[in-house]
Design a protein around this motif. Structure first.
Motif: not given
Lengths: 108, 114
Positions: B33, B35, B37, B43, B45, B90
């Motif tokens: 995944y 993400y 921020q 978070l 997606l 992330l």
């Protein structure tokens, strides 16, 4: 769809207990997770609970689950300055659904 | 030790340039995944992949692209079409074959575009 809500800020004195709250929407059986994020770092899994449980304890951490109200809380006993971080709750889905995070500040 | 490695930790680019963020995992996880921020936004997606050679858009995929040619790797390209690319990115991975499947996160890449 699923949604997870958290309050954004919490401030506590060192040595007190911290309680971080979260509400979720999925009514099916599910796992619920708590993550911790320190400044400039990724998220670290703290603990998780299955929705057929009421409580889970792990050292200073206690997770309480109220299934009727879809309310989850994380209690940190004897809060220390090292506990200052952002705490996220997340609901199991594909992919996981995260709340916006609660920033915990610990005052010495 | 198994884990997720994101590199570099800090990345600086000029506006109009594409940039690729690296994410590698040795946890033998099927799913990966990305993400984004931003302060106060939690978070969000961008993309996720549950199996090699397949991926799905998340909530904010516009201006981003990914590939999943190997199980261990899930690079993210931030294209010049992304209006506000400066953020903390992330990467995470998880199993898909167990009931308890929390995400494991890397330490993030902070991208600054000027």
């Amino acid at each position: 769809g699923e949604d997870v809500e958290q309050s954004l800020f919490l401030s506590v004195r060192e040595g007190d207990s911290s309680v971080i709250n979260c509400t979720y929407t999925d009514s099916s059986s599910t796992y619920l997770y708590w993550y911790k994020q320190e400044p400039g770092a990724g998220l670290q899994l703290l603990t998780y609970i299955f929705s057929n449980m009421d409580m889970k304890q792990d050292q200073r951490l206690t997770v309480l689950l109220n299934k009727k109200d879809k309310h989850l809380s994380l209690r940190i006993a004897d809060t220390q300055t090292g506990d200052s971080a952002i705490y996220f709750c997340a609901e199991r889905a594909t992919p996981l659904v995260f709340g916006k995070g609660t920033r915990l500040s610990v005052i010495a | 030790d198994g884990g997720i490695t994101q590199s570099p930790k800090y990345l600086f680019r000029k506006e109009g340039q594409n940039v690729t963020l690296s994410c590698e995992q040795n946890l033998n996880h099927d799913a990966m995944y990305w993400y984004r921020q931003d302060p106060g936004q939690g978070l969000r997606l961008i993309y996720y992949s549950q199996i090699v050679n397949d991926f799905q858009k998340g909530d904010i995929a516009e201006g981003y692209s990914v590939s999943r040619e190997k199980k261990e790797s899930f690079p993210l390209t931030v294209t010049s079409a992304q209006k506000n690319p400066t953020a903390f990115y992330l990467c995470a991975s998880s199993t898909t074959d167990r009931e308890v499947s929390p995400l494991h996160f890397g330490n993030g890449t902070r991208l600054t575009v000027t």
